[in-house]
Design an enzyme around this catalytic site. Sequence first.
Site, short mmCIF file in Angstrom:
data_model
loop_
_atom_site.label_atom_id
_atom_site.label_comp_id
_atom_site.label_asym_id
_atom_site.label_seq_id
_atom_site.Cartn_x
_atom_site.Cartn_y
_atom_site.Cartn_z
N GLU A 1 0.84 -1.20 0.00
CA GLU A 1 0.00 0.00 0.00
C GLU A 1 0.87 1.25 0.00
O GLU A 1 0.60 2.23 -0.70
CB GLU A 1 -0.88 0.04 1.25
CG GLU A 1 -1.83 -1.14 1.40
CD GLU A 1 -1.22 -2.34 2.12
OE1 GLU A 1 -0.02 -2.62 1.94
OE2 GLU A 1 -1.97 -3.00 2.86
N CYS B 1 -2.57 -3.73 7.18
CA CYS B 1 -2.22 -3.94 8.60
C CYS B 1 -2.52 -2.69 9.42
O CYS B 1 -2.45 -1.57 8.93
CB CYS B 1 -0.75 -4.30 8.73
SG CYS B 1 0.36 -2.96 8.30
N CYS C 1 -0.38 0.51 7.78
CA CYS C 1 -0.94 0.97 6.51
C CYS C 1 -2.27 1.69 6.73
O CYS C 1 -2.64 2.56 5.95
CB CYS C 1 -1.14 -0.21 5.58
SG CYS C 1 0.42 -0.89 5.00
N TRP D 1 19.99 -39.01 -13.61
CA TRP D 1 19.58 -38.93 -15.01
C TRP D 1 18.16 -39.43 -15.24
O TRP D 1 17.82 -39.90 -16.31
CB TRP D 1 20.60 -39.64 -15.90
CG TRP D 1 21.98 -39.20 -15.54
CD1 TRP D 1 22.99 -39.97 -15.05
CD2 TRP D 1 22.49 -37.86 -15.58
NE1 TRP D 1 24.09 -39.20 -14.79
CE2 TRP D 1 23.81 -37.90 -15.10
CE3 TRP D 1 21.96 -36.62 -15.94
CZ2 TRP D 1 24.61 -36.77 -14.98
CZ3 TRP D 1 22.76 -35.49 -15.83
CH2 TRP D 1 24.07 -35.57 -15.37
N LEU E 1 11.90 -41.04 3.77
CA LEU E 1 11.47 -39.77 4.37
C LEU E 1 10.15 -39.30 3.76
O LEU E 1 9.27 -38.79 4.47
CB LEU E 1 12.58 -38.72 4.20
CG LEU E 1 12.37 -37.36 4.85
CD1 LEU E 1 11.98 -37.48 6.32
CD2 LEU E 1 13.63 -36.50 4.73
C1 AOF Z 1 0.14 -5.05 4.64
N1 AOF Z 1 0.75 -4.86 3.45
O1 AOF Z 1 2.33 -5.33 1.95
C2 AOF Z 1 2.23 -6.64 3.90
C3 AOF Z 1 1.53 -6.88 5.12
O2 AOF Z 1 7.21 -6.68 9.77
P1 AOF Z 1 6.32 -5.87 8.92
O3 AOF Z 1 6.10 -4.49 9.40
O4 AOF Z 1 6.69 -5.92 7.45
O5 AOF Z 1 4.87 -6.55 9.06
C4 AOF Z 1 4.70 -7.87 8.65
C5 AOF Z 1 3.25 -8.25 8.83
O6 AOF Z 1 2.41 -7.31 8.16
C6 AOF Z 1 2.94 -9.60 8.22
O7 AOF Z 1 3.04 -10.66 9.14
C7 AOF Z 1 1.51 -9.43 7.74
O8 AOF Z 1 0.60 -9.60 8.81
C8 AOF Z 1 1.49 -7.97 7.33
N2 AOF Z 1 1.92 -7.86 5.95
N3 AOF Z 1 0.49 -6.08 5.43
O9 AOF Z 1 -0.74 -4.26 5.02
C9 AOF Z 1 1.78 -5.59 3.03
N4 AOF Z 1 3.31 -7.39 3.54
ZN ZN Z 2 0.85 -2.78 6.10
#
Ligand code: AOF
Ligand code: ZN
Length: 362
Positions: free
Chosen positions: A51, A73, A82, A168, A296
Site C-alpha cells: 500500500e 495492517c 498501513c 539422469w 522420508l
Molecule cells: C500489509 N501490506 O504489503 C504486507 C503486510 O514486519 P512488517 O512491518 O513488514 O509486518 C509484517 C506483517 O504485516 C505480516 O506478518 C503481515 O501480517 C502484514 N503484511 N500487510 O498491510 C503488506 N506485507
Molecule cells: Zn501494512
Amino acid sequence: MDDQPMRRALALAGRGRGSVEPNPLVGAVLLHERRVVAEGWHRAFGESHAEIEAIRSLGDRKADTLYVNLEPCHHPGKTPPCTEAIPAAGIEKVVFGMRDPNPDVRGGGAEALRSRGIEVVEGSLPDECRKLNVPFTKWVTKKLPYVTAKWAMTLDGRMSTPSGDSRWISCEASRKIVHDLRGEVDAILVGVGTVLQDDPRLNCRTEPKRVARRIVADSQARTPPGCAMLQEKEGGEVIIAVTERAPNARISALEDAGAKVWVIPGQGDRVDLDGFLARIGVEGATHLLVEAGPTLLGSLFRAEQVDRVLCFIAPKILGGEGRPVAGWSVEVAGEPVSLDDMVVRRVEDDILVEGVVVRPGA
Ligand code: AOF
Ligand code: ZN
C-alpha cells in the site's frame, strides 16, 4: 464489483515471491474515478508494504480507491501501520481480497479503516487471494512450513538406476524447474540416505531470489563431513538434524566441517517429524522443499505433513523394485491421498504433475 484491479494486484504481489518471506505476497492498485493511477507491491522482507509503495508512486496525483489482495495492517511492525497511511493519502474506499491471517491483524485492519470513515469491501477474488498466500497462512497460524514434496521417477516408478544413480531420471528442463524452485523456498530437506547415495549439492544453479538452507534428517549423524553440500560454498547454511542418540564425535566432525547441528527429540530411531517441522517453522521457514527419497517421503505422508506434490515423470522404464513413497500406506480399505488443483504439463521429454494434497477424510 470489477475484478480487474484485483487481478492486477495479485500479479504485482507475485513479484515478491522469494524475496518477502516470511511476510505475505501483497500487491496494491490505486484508482481514481475507476482508472488505475498507481501501483506497488511488497518487494522484500523489511521493506515498505504494498500500500505504501503504491501511495508513494502516486506522487501528487489523487486516488479514491485502493485494491489490495490482503487486509491492510493496523499494527506497527517493521513499518508503520498501513491503515494510517491510507486515509492520510485521501483514499476513500478499500477493496481487499482476504483477511490477514496474522493473529496480530485478522480483521483489525478492516475495523481500523472503517473507524476512520473509509468504506471497506472484503472478499474480491477470495479464492485466488487465498491460494497466493497459502504458505504464509500456514506459517503465521501454525508456525509450520508449507511442505512441497518433489520427486522424479520413471514410468515404472523408479527414482534411480539399478546402480543407485538418480541424476539422469528427469530431463534438463525439469531439473531447471527444480533449481528455480530451490531459489524461491526457505529450506530444502533430504534424508541422510539421499546424501549417502547421491551426494547432492542442493544449491540453486539458476538466478536465486533467496538462498535456501539445506537440511538433512540424519538421526545418527551419518552425513560425511566431506559431502558435496559441506564443500559447496555456493549454497545456504547446512543443517544436520540428529537425535540425542547421535555420537558426539560425529556431531563435532560435522560442526568442524561448517554444519549447524540441531538435536531434535527422536521417535524410535528416527527424528520426530512433528518436532522437527516445528523447529523449521520457528526458525522462520515458510516454505520447505522436500527432495527426499522413499523413506522420508513415506514418513512425511504418514505424518500428514505434505501440502503439495511436484512429480516429474520421465518416459523411461528401468524395472526392478522400490517405489517413491515407501514404509507407509493408506489403510487397506481406505481412500488414497489425492491431488486437488492439479496441473499437468509437458516439460520437454517429461511430464510434470503438480497439485495440492488432499488427505483421506479431509
Ligand atoms: C500489509 N501490506 O504489503 C504486507 C503486510 O514486519 P512488517 O512491518 O513488514 O509486518 C509484517 C506483517 O504485516 C505480516 O506478518 C503481515 O501480517 C502484514 N503484511 N500487510 O498491510 C503488506 N506485507
Ligand atoms: Zn501494512
